[in-house]
Write an enzyme that holds these catalytic residues in place. Structure first.
Site, PDB file in Angstrom:
ATOM      1  N   ASN A   1      10.668   3.786  -0.938  1.00  0.00           N
ATOM      2  CA  ASN A   1      10.571   2.534  -0.192  1.00  0.00           C
ATOM      3  C   ASN A   1      11.232   1.365  -0.914  1.00  0.00           C
ATOM      4  O   ASN A   1      10.967   0.200  -0.606  1.00  0.00           O
ATOM      5  CB  ASN A   1       9.102   2.208   0.114  1.00  0.00           C
ATOM      6  CG  ASN A   1       8.571   3.055   1.255  1.00  0.00           C
ATOM      7  OD1 ASN A   1       9.340   3.553   2.075  1.00  0.00           O
ATOM      8  ND2 ASN A   1       7.261   3.235   1.322  1.00  0.00           N
TER       9      ASN A   1
ATOM     10  N   THR B   1       0.850   7.482  -0.510  1.00  0.00           N
ATOM     11  CA  THR B   1       1.511   8.684  -1.009  1.00  0.00           C
ATOM     12  C   THR B   1       0.829   9.084  -2.308  1.00  0.00           C
ATOM     13  O   THR B   1       0.776   8.296  -3.257  1.00  0.00           O
ATOM     14  CB  THR B   1       3.007   8.427  -1.237  1.00  0.00           C
ATOM     15  OG1 THR B   1       3.586   7.934  -0.008  1.00  0.00           O
ATOM     16  CG2 THR B   1       3.727   9.692  -1.650  1.00  0.00           C
TER      17      THR B   1
ATOM     18  N   ARG C   1       0.781  -1.236   0.000  1.00  0.00           N
ATOM     19  CA  ARG C   1       0.000   0.000   0.000  1.00  0.00           C
ATOM     20  C   ARG C   1       0.816   1.291   0.000  1.00  0.00           C
ATOM     21  O   ARG C   1       0.242   2.374   0.038  1.00  0.00           O
ATOM     22  CB  ARG C   1      -0.995   0.028   1.180  1.00  0.00           C
ATOM     23  CG  ARG C   1      -1.984  -1.134   1.171  1.00  0.00           C
ATOM     24  CD  ARG C   1      -2.942  -1.114   2.355  1.00  0.00           C
ATOM     25  NE  ARG C   1      -3.875  -0.033   2.262  1.00  0.00           N
ATOM     26  CZ  ARG C   1      -4.025   0.927   3.192  1.00  0.00           C
ATOM     27  NH1 ARG C   1      -3.263   0.919   4.281  1.00  0.00           N
ATOM     28  NH2 ARG C   1      -4.918   1.872   3.044  1.00  0.00           N
ATOM     29  N   ASP C   2       2.128   1.203  -0.080  1.00  0.00           N
ATOM     30  CA  ASP C   2       2.931   2.432  -0.168  1.00  0.00           C
ATOM     31  C   ASP C   2       4.178   2.171  -1.023  1.00  0.00           C
ATOM     32  O   ASP C   2       5.293   2.539  -0.642  1.00  0.00           O
ATOM     33  CB  ASP C   2       3.313   2.936   1.220  1.00  0.00           C
ATOM     34  CG  ASP C   2       3.675   4.430   1.225  1.00  0.00           C
ATOM     35  OD1 ASP C   2       3.327   5.128   0.252  1.00  0.00           O
ATOM     36  OD2 ASP C   2       4.285   4.895   2.200  1.00  0.00           O
ATOM     37  N   VAL C   3       3.952   1.540  -2.178  1.00  0.00           N
ATOM     38  CA  VAL C   3       5.059   1.260  -3.101  1.00  0.00           C
ATOM     39  C   VAL C   3       5.450   2.569  -3.789  1.00  0.00           C
ATOM     40  O   VAL C   3       4.618   3.251  -4.389  1.00  0.00           O
ATOM     41  CB  VAL C   3       4.644   0.213  -4.152  1.00  0.00           C
ATOM     42  CG1 VAL C   3       5.793  -0.030  -5.137  1.00  0.00           C
ATOM     43  CG2 VAL C   3       4.226  -1.086  -3.475  1.00  0.00           C
TER      44      VAL C   3
END
Length: 290
Positions: free
Chosen positions: A142, A179, A136-138
């Protein structure tokens, strides 16, 4: 964190430096005084430790890291539910995140073997999906890559389990987290988490890594999110003429608004990537050992 003389310590570990100081937590390079092994520690911020919700989320992140075992996922070795300030111990991976070469290319050159970097990131995320989790935050921040082209996907802070059965139908909306530059349309709509959202976010990441800018920008967060939901991205090959039509089409499929029109899984994506060059002057991918 305690002090002994002039040294900062966390449990049995000596703090070497702070790698990243965030709002809710800090990541530090440490040394195990017994084995002299270099490791990393993520510690919940002191001002968040009285918040039971923050402690639960922090513990959940640590426990997911303990569960996941893949060479391209950052590995968590130990979780310490310290009463004053909980922390977890991770492998120390000496590398920069992939956002730095995009914003400061003169200081942080892009690691070689971009195709191999994308392949490794997708492989790590595929492992998460196989275990029933969505990152959920690729995004480039990261994904760590060292000079040899080795990759680790990091930060499981907002990862969620894939819902199934009745929980998928009646579990309600999930928080809008992530993001903005990299969020899938269904993530923006607060729909149940699914691996196809990570596929979209990885597609945005591939687009940005290949041409130097993401597919969508906005003067406000609302405008940016609206573009993800409604606007068709300019083809990658139109942004950068070095990009092959095949890779441009591959990324375009990852960025489809309808999750059903994307790749069904990252395993399918990896199969499609195998024979494809990113740039026209790249070597034959069949000889790519990255």
């Amino acid at each position: 964190m305690s002090k002994t003389g002039t040294e900062d310590r966390i449990g049995a570990y000596r703090v070497v430096r702070v790698i990243h100081a965030g709002v809710t937590s800090s990541v530090m390079e440490v040394v195990d005084e017994t084995t002299h092994r270099r490791l990393a520690i993520k510690q919940l911020a002191a001002d968040r430790c009285d918040d039971s919700s923050e402690r639960r989320k922090f513990a959940a992140e640590a426990k997911l890291g303990l569960e996941l075992r893949h060479p391209n996922l950052i590995r968590v070795h130990e979780y310490v539910a310290d009463r004053d300030q909980p922390y977890f111990v991770m492998e120390y991976f000496a590398a920069h995140n992939l956002k730095l070469p995009l914003v400061r290319p003169n200081v942080y050159p892009m690691p070689p073997h971009l195709r191999g970097i994308i392949r490794q990131a997708a492989s790590g995320l595929a492992c998460m999906h196989d275990k029933g989790w969505v990152h959920r935050d690729v995004k480039p921040e990261n994904i760590l890559a060292n000079r040899s082209g080795e990759v680790r996907v990091i930060d499981y802070t907002i990862a969620m389990r894939v819902r199934s059965g009745l929980s998928r139908l009646f579990g309600g909306k999930v928080p809008r987290q992530g993001t903005g530059t990299y969020m899938a349309p269904e993530q923006i709509r607060c729909e149940a988490p699914a691996p196809t959202a990570d596929i979209y976010s990885l597609g945005v990441t591939c687009y940005e890594l290949a041409c130097g800018r993401p597919p969508f920008r906005g003067d406000s967060q609302q405008e940016l999110l609206s573009k993800h939901v409604r606007e068709k991205p300019i083809p990658l090959k139109s942004r950068d003429e070095r990009v092959t039509p095949e890779f441009s089409d591959l990324v375009a499929r990852m960025l489809r608004k309808d999750p059903a029109e994307r790749f069904a899984s990252l395993h399918e994506f990896l199969t499609a990537l195998r024979p494809i060059r990113i740039y026209r002057d790249d070597p034959d991918p069949n000889a790519d050992k990255a």
